[in-house]
Design an enzyme around this catalytic site. Sequence first.
Site, PDB file in Angstrom:
ATOM      1  N   HIS A   1       0.834  -1.209   0.000  1.00  0.00           N
ATOM      2  CA  HIS A   1       0.000   0.000   0.000  1.00  0.00           C
ATOM      3  C   HIS A   1       0.867   1.256   0.000  1.00  0.00           C
ATOM      4  O   HIS A   1       1.963   1.270   0.571  1.00  0.00           O
ATOM      5  CB  HIS A   1      -0.964   0.023   1.196  1.00  0.00           C
ATOM      6  CG  HIS A   1      -0.326   0.210   2.539  1.00  0.00           C
ATOM      7  ND1 HIS A   1      -0.081   1.449   3.084  1.00  0.00           N
ATOM      8  CD2 HIS A   1       0.094  -0.685   3.460  1.00  0.00           C
ATOM      9  CE1 HIS A   1       0.460   1.316   4.284  1.00  0.00           C
ATOM     10  NE2 HIS A   1       0.593   0.030   4.536  1.00  0.00           N
TER      11      HIS A   1
ATOM     12  N   ASP B   1       6.430   2.261   6.175  1.00  0.00           N
ATOM     13  CA  ASP B   1       5.027   1.828   6.179  1.00  0.00           C
ATOM     14  C   ASP B   1       4.245   2.600   5.132  1.00  0.00           C
ATOM     15  O   ASP B   1       3.590   3.583   5.454  1.00  0.00           O
ATOM     16  CB  ASP B   1       4.448   2.049   7.583  1.00  0.00           C
ATOM     17  CG  ASP B   1       3.073   1.456   7.754  1.00  0.00           C
ATOM     18  OD1 ASP B   1       2.654   0.647   6.909  1.00  0.00           O
ATOM     19  OD2 ASP B   1       2.397   1.810   8.730  1.00  0.00           O
TER      20      ASP B   1
ATOM     21  N   GLU C   1      -5.113   1.026   2.931  1.00  0.00           N
ATOM     22  CA  GLU C   1      -4.824   0.004   3.943  1.00  0.00           C
ATOM     23  C   GLU C   1      -4.860   0.580   5.351  1.00  0.00           C
ATOM     24  O   GLU C   1      -5.263  -0.095   6.299  1.00  0.00           O
ATOM     25  CB  GLU C   1      -3.462  -0.631   3.664  1.00  0.00           C
ATOM     26  CG  GLU C   1      -3.131  -1.831   4.538  1.00  0.00           C
ATOM     27  CD  GLU C   1      -2.469  -1.473   5.866  1.00  0.00           C
ATOM     28  OE1 GLU C   1      -2.359  -2.366   6.723  1.00  0.00           O
ATOM     29  OE2 GLU C   1      -2.070  -0.294   6.045  1.00  0.00           O
ATOM     30  N   GLU C   2      -4.418   1.823   5.503  1.00  0.00           N
ATOM     31  CA  GLU C   2      -4.316   2.393   6.841  1.00  0.00           C
ATOM     32  C   GLU C   2      -5.672   2.565   7.527  1.00  0.00           C
ATOM     33  O   GLU C   2      -5.729   2.754   8.744  1.00  0.00           O
ATOM     34  CB  GLU C   2      -3.574   3.740   6.797  1.00  0.00           C
ATOM     35  CG  GLU C   2      -2.114   3.642   6.387  1.00  0.00           C
ATOM     36  CD  GLU C   2      -1.241   2.935   7.411  1.00  0.00           C
ATOM     37  OE1 GLU C   2      -1.769   2.520   8.458  1.00  0.00           O
ATOM     38  OE2 GLU C   2      -0.029   2.791   7.159  1.00  0.00           O
TER      39      GLU C   2
ATOM     40  N   GLU D   1       4.698  -5.335   3.882  1.00  0.00           N
ATOM     41  CA  GLU D   1       4.786  -4.522   5.091  1.00  0.00           C
ATOM     42  C   GLU D   1       6.213  -4.604   5.632  1.00  0.00           C
ATOM     43  O   GLU D   1       6.951  -5.556   5.349  1.00  0.00           O
ATOM     44  CB  GLU D   1       3.800  -5.039   6.147  1.00  0.00           C
ATOM     45  CG  GLU D   1       2.355  -4.725   5.871  1.00  0.00           C
ATOM     46  CD  GLU D   1       1.957  -3.309   6.310  1.00  0.00           C
ATOM     47  OE1 GLU D   1       2.825  -2.589   6.860  1.00  0.00           O
ATOM     48  OE2 GLU D   1       0.788  -2.937   6.087  1.00  0.00           O
TER      49      GLU D   1
ATOM     50  N   HIS E   1       3.941   5.401  12.006  1.00  0.00           N
ATOM     51  CA  HIS E   1       2.851   6.329  12.327  1.00  0.00           C
ATOM     52  C   HIS E   1       3.325   7.477  13.223  1.00  0.00           C
ATOM     53  O   HIS E   1       2.529   8.064  13.953  1.00  0.00           O
ATOM     54  CB  HIS E   1       1.670   5.605  12.999  1.00  0.00           C
ATOM     55  CG  HIS E   1       0.987   4.614  12.121  1.00  0.00           C
ATOM     56  ND1 HIS E   1      -0.231   4.041  12.429  1.00  0.00           N
ATOM     57  CD2 HIS E   1       1.339   4.080  10.924  1.00  0.00           C
ATOM     58  CE1 HIS E   1      -0.598   3.207  11.477  1.00  0.00           C
ATOM     59  NE2 HIS E   1       0.350   3.213  10.545  1.00  0.00           N
TER      60      HIS E   1
END
Length: 416
Positions: free
Chosen positions: A110, A139, A173-174, A198, A381
């Site tokens: 993603h 990510d 995806e998140e 990932e 994140h």
Amino acid sequence: MNSRPWMMSLGAAAAIVAPPAIAATPDARILTAATQARPAQLALLEQVVNIDSGTGDAAGAARVMARLVPELKAIGATIETSPAEAPGLGDNVVARLTGTGKGRILIIGHIDTVFPAGTVAQRAFRMDEKRAYGPGVSDEKGGVVQAVTALKLLHALNETNYASITFLIETSEETGSPGTRKLIDKLVREADVELNVEPGDAPDAVTVWRKGSATIKLTVHGRAAHAGVAPQNGRNAAAELIHQIGTLDRFPKSGDGLTANLTTLRAGDRVNVIPDLATADINVRVRTADQFDGILGAFQASARRTSIPDTRVDVTTTPSFPPLPNNPATDRLAAQAKTIYADLGLTLGTAGNGGASESALAAAAGTPAIDGLGPVGGGFHSVDEFLELSSVTPRLYLFTKLLIQLGATPPGKADH
């Protein structure tokens, strides 16, 4: 002399054309190609990281795709643009390569991040001697770029002993892949195996289990009133919400099992008004699906026992991904990956974490799946997100050789 050139910086690695001298016996063709690809791989990573593409930024997603798609077209991939299945999301891309072998391989990655537009202007891609940094660098743009590079290596090495390789690059995806659920369901059922890019777990592991995720939303309805003249006429939704959130104290905030954490909180919009509406989101992570029923039941029971009369509490849920449980099919893929990594004189670990992903959907459909095949990273994140540069070339070697092996000899699918 450094015997492992993949640990060098971008400038140093640009001059490397030969495989490292180590005790193990790597496939020299693949390792040489992976080492030589390093400068272009990191340059492409810099370009895509330096494009804001938070979930819901359709224009940003399109700019990232515009950089990646020509790389895939150049090696003969057919490209299908798949419109998002939910409003406000970027289009997805499905790239397909057709070979002459047996295995039908699905790669999923993603390009959406959790960061808003303008983040790149504040902290663009950068590298030091050990790490690369930037929004989404691990990510999951590092993994997506690795997959693109691996497919380019297959093309350069004339490796076509696979039936098909399908690469899904998705854009939501998140938030649980609401823009691709139907597409993923179709693709995983067509594949013999799913490989997810990932980031690898520290210090150097692939992911063999993941928690499932869901959100519980609490919405409290009260009654507005003047906070100074007649506060007694109000029914404070914010105060009731605080009471309801107390249910969280019964559940763990961290650890390898069930966790539940408050993530958003909203109430009121004027300082002199008793708020009549308040909301909170509770992010729940579970190892088994039945664990969610227990925590949902606790919040539903609490909603029936308000502390402030004449308030009403609604409890709703938004599922994301199911858990990826420990399972024999994933364990077999991990063992295969460990053997490949040992070619380089390196030890590959296995791990699990609370980050949900599409591999759970593949496993639930009976398709063998393994996760965490991208470069190793951390700080996800957050402003501290990073990618370990020492993992870039070994992980590219691992991924490329795994594609070759699974193309020739695919795993059997589970019975469902």
